[in-house]
Design a protein around this motif. Structure first.
Motif, mmCIF file in Angstrom:
data_model
loop_
_atom_site.group_PDB
_atom_site.id
_atom_site.type_symbol
_atom_site.label_atom_id
_atom_site.label_comp_id
_atom_site.label_asym_id
_atom_site.label_seq_id
_atom_site.Cartn_x
_atom_site.Cartn_y
_atom_site.Cartn_z
ATOM 1 N N ALA A 180 -2.598 -20.187 25.428
ATOM 2 C CA ALA A 180 -1.202 -19.779 25.582
ATOM 3 C C ALA A 180 -0.967 -18.392 25.004
ATOM 4 O O ALA A 180 -0.230 -17.578 25.581
ATOM 5 C CB ALA A 180 -0.281 -20.802 24.914
ATOM 6 N N ASP A 181 -1.600 -18.116 23.849
ATOM 7 C CA ASP A 181 -1.492 -16.774 23.273
ATOM 8 C C ASP A 181 -2.072 -15.722 24.210
ATOM 9 O O ASP A 181 -1.513 -14.632 24.373
ATOM 10 C CB ASP A 181 -2.209 -16.725 21.926
ATOM 11 C CG ASP A 181 -1.498 -17.549 20.864
ATOM 12 O OD1 ASP A 181 -0.292 -17.793 21.032
ATOM 13 O OD2 ASP A 181 -2.158 -17.958 19.885
ATOM 14 N N GLN A 182 -3.193 -16.054 24.854
ATOM 15 C CA GLN A 182 -3.792 -15.117 25.807
ATOM 16 C C GLN A 182 -2.876 -14.892 27.014
ATOM 17 O O GLN A 182 -2.766 -13.778 27.513
ATOM 18 C CB GLN A 182 -5.155 -15.646 26.268
ATOM 19 C CG GLN A 182 -6.207 -15.717 25.178
ATOM 20 C CD GLN A 182 -7.508 -16.330 25.685
ATOM 21 O OE1 GLN A 182 -7.679 -16.574 26.866
ATOM 22 N NE2 GLN A 182 -8.429 -16.585 24.758
ATOM 23 N N ALA A 183 -2.206 -15.967 27.469
ATOM 24 C CA ALA A 183 -1.340 -15.858 28.645
ATOM 25 C C ALA A 183 -0.108 -15.013 28.373
ATOM 26 O O ALA A 183 0.428 -14.375 29.283
ATOM 27 C CB ALA A 183 -0.923 -17.252 29.117
ATOM 28 N N THR A 184 0.374 -15.007 27.118
ATOM 29 C CA THR A 184 1.592 -14.268 26.806
ATOM 30 C C THR A 184 1.328 -12.815 26.424
ATOM 31 O O THR A 184 2.272 -12.040 26.287
ATOM 32 C CB THR A 184 2.346 -14.952 25.650
ATOM 33 O OG1 THR A 184 1.456 -15.117 24.529
ATOM 34 C CG2 THR A 184 2.876 -16.305 26.080
ATOM 35 N N LYS A 218 17.074 -18.814 29.500
ATOM 36 C CA LYS A 218 16.269 -18.389 30.641
ATOM 37 C C LYS A 218 14.983 -17.712 30.172
ATOM 38 O O LYS A 218 13.896 -17.940 30.718
ATOM 39 C CB LYS A 218 17.100 -17.447 31.512
ATOM 40 C CG LYS A 218 16.429 -17.044 32.818
ATOM 41 C CD LYS A 218 15.754 -15.703 32.687
ATOM 42 C CE LYS A 218 15.008 -15.349 33.952
ATOM 43 N NZ LYS A 218 14.168 -14.164 33.775
ATOM 44 N N ILE A 219 15.079 -16.871 29.137
ATOM 45 C CA ILE A 219 13.887 -16.189 28.616
ATOM 46 C C ILE A 219 12.910 -17.204 28.029
ATOM 47 O O ILE A 219 11.693 -17.114 28.239
ATOM 48 C CB ILE A 219 14.299 -15.135 27.574
ATOM 49 C CG1 ILE A 219 15.077 -13.993 28.247
ATOM 50 C CG2 ILE A 219 13.079 -14.585 26.854
ATOM 51 C CD1 ILE A 219 15.621 -12.974 27.281
ATOM 52 N N SER A 220 13.423 -18.198 27.305
ATOM 53 C CA SER A 220 12.555 -19.242 26.757
ATOM 54 C C SER A 220 11.852 -20.002 27.877
ATOM 55 O O SER A 220 10.655 -20.313 27.772
ATOM 56 C CB SER A 220 13.380 -20.219 25.909
ATOM 57 O OG SER A 220 13.989 -19.562 24.828
ATOM 58 N N ASN A 221 12.580 -20.281 28.946
ATOM 59 C CA ASN A 221 11.979 -20.963 30.084
ATOM 60 C C ASN A 221 10.886 -20.106 30.730
ATOM 61 O O ASN A 221 9.836 -20.622 31.146
ATOM 62 C CB ASN A 221 13.069 -21.290 31.108
ATOM 63 C CG ASN A 221 12.542 -22.067 32.298
ATOM 64 O OD1 ASN A 221 12.291 -23.262 32.220
ATOM 65 N ND2 ASN A 221 12.374 -21.376 33.417
ATOM 66 N N ASP A 222 11.123 -18.792 30.806
ATOM 67 C CA ASP A 222 10.102 -17.887 31.356
ATOM 68 C C ASP A 222 8.835 -17.912 30.513
ATOM 69 O O ASP A 222 7.716 -17.894 31.053
ATOM 70 C CB ASP A 222 10.648 -16.460 31.431
ATOM 71 C CG ASP A 222 11.667 -16.292 32.543
ATOM 72 O OD1 ASP A 222 11.775 -17.192 33.392
ATOM 73 O OD2 ASP A 222 12.361 -15.255 32.555
ATOM 74 N N MET A 223 9.006 -17.927 29.205
ATOM 75 C CA MET A 223 7.843 -17.952 28.319
ATOM 76 C C MET A 223 7.042 -19.234 28.523
ATOM 77 O O MET A 223 5.810 -19.215 28.609
ATOM 78 C CB MET A 223 8.294 -17.835 26.862
ATOM 79 C CG MET A 223 8.959 -16.518 26.519
ATOM 80 S SD MET A 223 7.811 -15.120 26.550
ATOM 81 C CE MET A 223 6.825 -15.481 25.104
#
Length: 775
Positions: free
Chosen positions: A452-456, A710-715
């Motif tokens: 997940a860290d790599q994806a973000t 919305k930003i939390s959902n995007d993450m």
């Protein structure tokens, strides 16, 4: 329209502040050079006389620049015409009012600080016995300066308290700013300027934009003004003291609008002022509907309209012969339905009005289609869209990636590392759901957290690249300022400029060659600029070393165009959606092209208000059910209403009247994060890819909460490897703070409504005008 427009307006404001700083520093340096040459070191208060005039001179030009921009932010006719052009994809036109307010307050703050510093400087020298400075307090230029300062304070004070004073007073005082413009012109045309003294004339800065604004206003009144009749009206009085007017007008033949736009209304029987209200009707309807909330205690316009449309007992009276003047439409549209597969629309309080217009437009389009044909073609269209997206996916990639691919012996399609990571995360999530052993669960969680860290990481890189346009504005401003100033700058200044120039060009080269997808010709133009950049720098750096560290005017123009192109490209890529949808191009060959589904949610704290607006919603929704059937209608349109009225009796009456209407009515608050997440989960479960729009209309505080959710959902979507399901956000916020808490007597105790419920209206109790961020 650019999406996530609150981010884009923040970038605009940051760029504007950079320009203010450049102007202040540029003109301050010019004045400092003059002061150093003319002020002897032995004079009284030497450093005050060296520093104070440059600061005043620099801040004056920063103020003049803002005065030039302010008229453009209120050119409503121009903004509404540009909302469908390519410019709307670069500039956040729906935030023009917010930019107007920011410019105004910034200008007033700079003026106030400059005046305080100015009086401290002159007062100090006057107290030292220098009569020349004492006499300046009564000079002609000082008198006009007092007037300008007074106008600034008056406009700033009434603007800050605009939600506490009658709109008519605010509107009249706010137009005093035009008197201030003319006094500002006279400020530098004083007796000394008329007798030959050279002054920096103010009219050169803002005359062109001010004249353009007057042309815009003339076009508004000559081209967009109509007279029409009232065809229907009703007045609603809630049990909690709220009141609302539903006004229905015959739509003028030439009046064409889009959902989310607004119009000005004027009724001469009440007063001669224009009042802006959002339009609630369908764009194809023969009438214009307005939902007008009544506020105020000193008989403002809305109360006078209430009295005109109802008798002493509050019962509606016939006003079909009354004439109303309409001017518009203005503002930007709420959504371009061609770009999205799904729309989530949320209206809070009277913020339902633009959303209701979008809902009616969607229902009317659905009624013009055959349900079985449309739903069948919807499936085929999704298959075609997936096929197109897959082919485009193969062609995607940066210029560096494509050049590397051509150098390989085999040119097969290679899955990117990001796509491999997303697929791996999805597999791990499926495997994780089947684990029962605690140690296996911990190991799986650690592995998922690492991936997940790599994806973000890519998201953080995108955010950093969004600062590149501001960096470009800095380099462009310094290049122009330091090469045009008459001050002899040290070589170290130009050495710093070289370093900044190289860093900016390196950022542009990295973004254009290694990050951006090269799917258009502009990407290859970027490549040409990257190849030219080292040779251009080599030439300009030689000029810096051999020509007294200054570029000629022609070279300044070329350097400005060169860096200006890079800045505009970085800006355009920052504000445009990163994942482009091809839905519009696929739908171009489909006569039944439309949204897959529109979900409308309305939150209101007034059961009485809901009982009056719900019949209008039900009329259109039941028409869709009758034509399509309940199941099919629910596939293309969903409606929910959340009522937070603390009046139990009013809620029970609403439930008795509309409980079995087919629309879901919930007596409680909407869980916004859960609502957004549920939609994303539906998209992941039912579609290979989706392009959703989250549209909100209501109070600024609630808009901020929706945006955060919305930003939390995007993450979460990015972390779980579902980037093919994209969501964008647009909001229209209705300015002022909520009214003060109202107390109700219930069960012998005073109950105060929570602040969260008060925010749902988004309108101040003393304001009868919607201050729209998109106006």
């Amino acid at each position: 329209m650019p999406r996530e427009s609150s981010w884009y307006s923040s970038w605009s404001i940051l760029s504007a502040h950079s320009i203010y700083s450049f102007q202040t520093a540029h003109f301050a340096l010019r004045k400092l050079d003059v002061q150093l040459a003319n002020v002897p070191e032995t004079v009284n208060r030497y450093w005050w006389k060296i520093i104070a005039p440059p600061l005043e001179f620099g801040s004056m030009h920063a103020i003049l620049f803002q005065m030039a921009l302010i008229p453009l932010t209120m050119a409503r006719y121009t903004i509404s015409n540009l909302c469908d052009s390519f410019i709307s994809s670069i500039l956040p036109l729906n935030r023009s009012l917010r930019m107007h307010i920011h410019l105004g307050y910034t200008m007033i703050i700079i003026v106030f600080l400059a005046v305080v510093f100015f009086f401290a400087f002159f007062g100090l020298l006057c107290s030292d016995g220098e009569e020349a400075f004492c006499e300046k307090f009564t000079d002609e230029i000082m008198i006009t300066g007092y007037c300008i300062f007074g106008f600034f304070l008056l406009v700033g004070f009434t603007s800050y308290f605009r939600h506490s004073i009658p709109y008519e007073i605010f509107y009249a005082i706010h137009h005093a700013v035009f008197i201030m413009y003319f006094v500002t012109i006279a400020h530098t045309l004083d007796v000394e300027a008329r007798t030959g003294k050279e002054r920096s004339q103010t009219f050169k800065w803002f005359t062109s934009t001010l004249l353009f604004y007057f042309c815009d206003r003339a076009a508004m009144h000559l081209n967009h003004k109509y007279q029409t009749k009232i065809t229907g009206s009703s007045t609603v009085a809630g049990t909690n003291g709220s009141r609302m007017i539903i006004l229905i007008l015959k739509k003028p033949t030439l009046f064409h609008f889009k959902p989310g736009q607004y119009a000005f209304l004027r009724i001469n029987e009440i007063d001669n002022h224009w009042h802006p209200f959002s339009i609630a009707s369908c764009p194809n309807a023969e009438v214009l509907e307005f939902y007008i909330e009544v506020h105020g205690k000193k008989r403002p316009w809305t109360i006078k309209l209430w009295e005109m449309l109802s008798d002493a007992k509050g019962n509606p009276v016939s006003n079909n012969r009354k004439y109303v003047e309409v001017m518009g439409p203005y503002g930007t549209s709420l959504a371009n339905t061609e770009e999205y597969s799904h729309i989530l629309s949320l209206g809070s309080g009277t913020g339902i009005v633009p959303v209701l217009s979008l809902f009616k437009q969607h229902v009317q389009k659905m009624l013009s289609l055959d349900p079985h044909t449309y739903l069948n073609e919807l499936e085929h269209r999704e298959v075609r869209l997936n096929r197109v997206e897959l082919e485009i996916e193969k062609r995607k990639g940066s210029i560096a990636k494509k050049i590397g691919a051509t150098c390989r012996s085999k040119r097969e399609f290679v899955i990117s590392k990001q796509d491999q990571l997303e697929a791996s995360i999805r597999e791990d999530l499926i495997r994780h759901d089947g684990l029962f052993n605690l140690s296996d669960i911990r190991t799986s969680m650690a592995r998922l957290r690492k991936k997940a860290d790599q994806a973000t990481r890519s998201l953080y890189g995108i955010v950093l690249l969004c600062l590149a346009p501001v960096f470009g504005v800095v380099v462009l401003g310094l290049t122009i300022s330091w090469n045009t100033t008459e001050v002899d700058l040290p070589p170290s200044i130009f050495f710093a400029l070289r370093i900044l120039t190289i860093l900016f060009q390196a950022v542009f080269a990295f973004a254009s060659l290694c990050v951006w997808d090269s799917t258009t010709i502009s990407n290859y133009v970027d490549l040409v600029f990257c190849l030219i950049a080292p040779f251009a720098d080599w030439y300009w750096f030689i000029v810096y070393e051999t020509r007294g560290a200054k570029l000629s005017p022609d070279e300044i123009i070329l350097a400005s165009l060169f860096h200006g192109y890079m800045t505009l490209r970085l800006w355009s890529r920052a504000v445009c959606p990163r994942h482009k949808t091809w839905k519009k191009h696929v739908d171009a060959t489909d006569s039944a092209a439309n949204l897959n589904c529109l979900e409308m949610i309305w939150t209101t704290r007034s059961a009485s208000q809901a009982s009056q607006i719900l019949p209008d919603i039900l009329f259109h929704y039941h028409a869709l059910i009758d034509a399509w059937g309940s199941h099919n209608a629910h596939r293309v349109c969903r409606v929910s209403v959340y009522v937070t009225d603390p009046d139990v009796y009013a809620c029970s009456l609403l439930d008795q009247e509309f409980g079995s209407s087919g629309i879901k009515i919930i007596y409680g608050r909407l869980d916004i994060p859960r609502w957004i997440q549920d939609h994303t989960l539906r998209m992941i479960g039912c579609h290979k890819r989706s392009y959703s729009l989250l549209a909100f209309c209501g109070s600024p505080k609630l808009a901020h909460e929706v945006h955060k959710s919305k930003i939390s959902n995007d993450m979460i979507t990015a972390i779980t490897g579902h980037k093919k399901h994209q969501m964008e956000f647009v909001s229209e916020s209705y300015g002022g703070p909520s009214s003060k808490s109202k107390s109700k007597l219930k069960g012998g105790k005073v109950q105060t409504r929570p602040d969260e419920e008060k925010q749902q209206f988004g309108l101040n109790a003393h304001s009868d005008v919607r201050y729209r961020e998109s106006a």
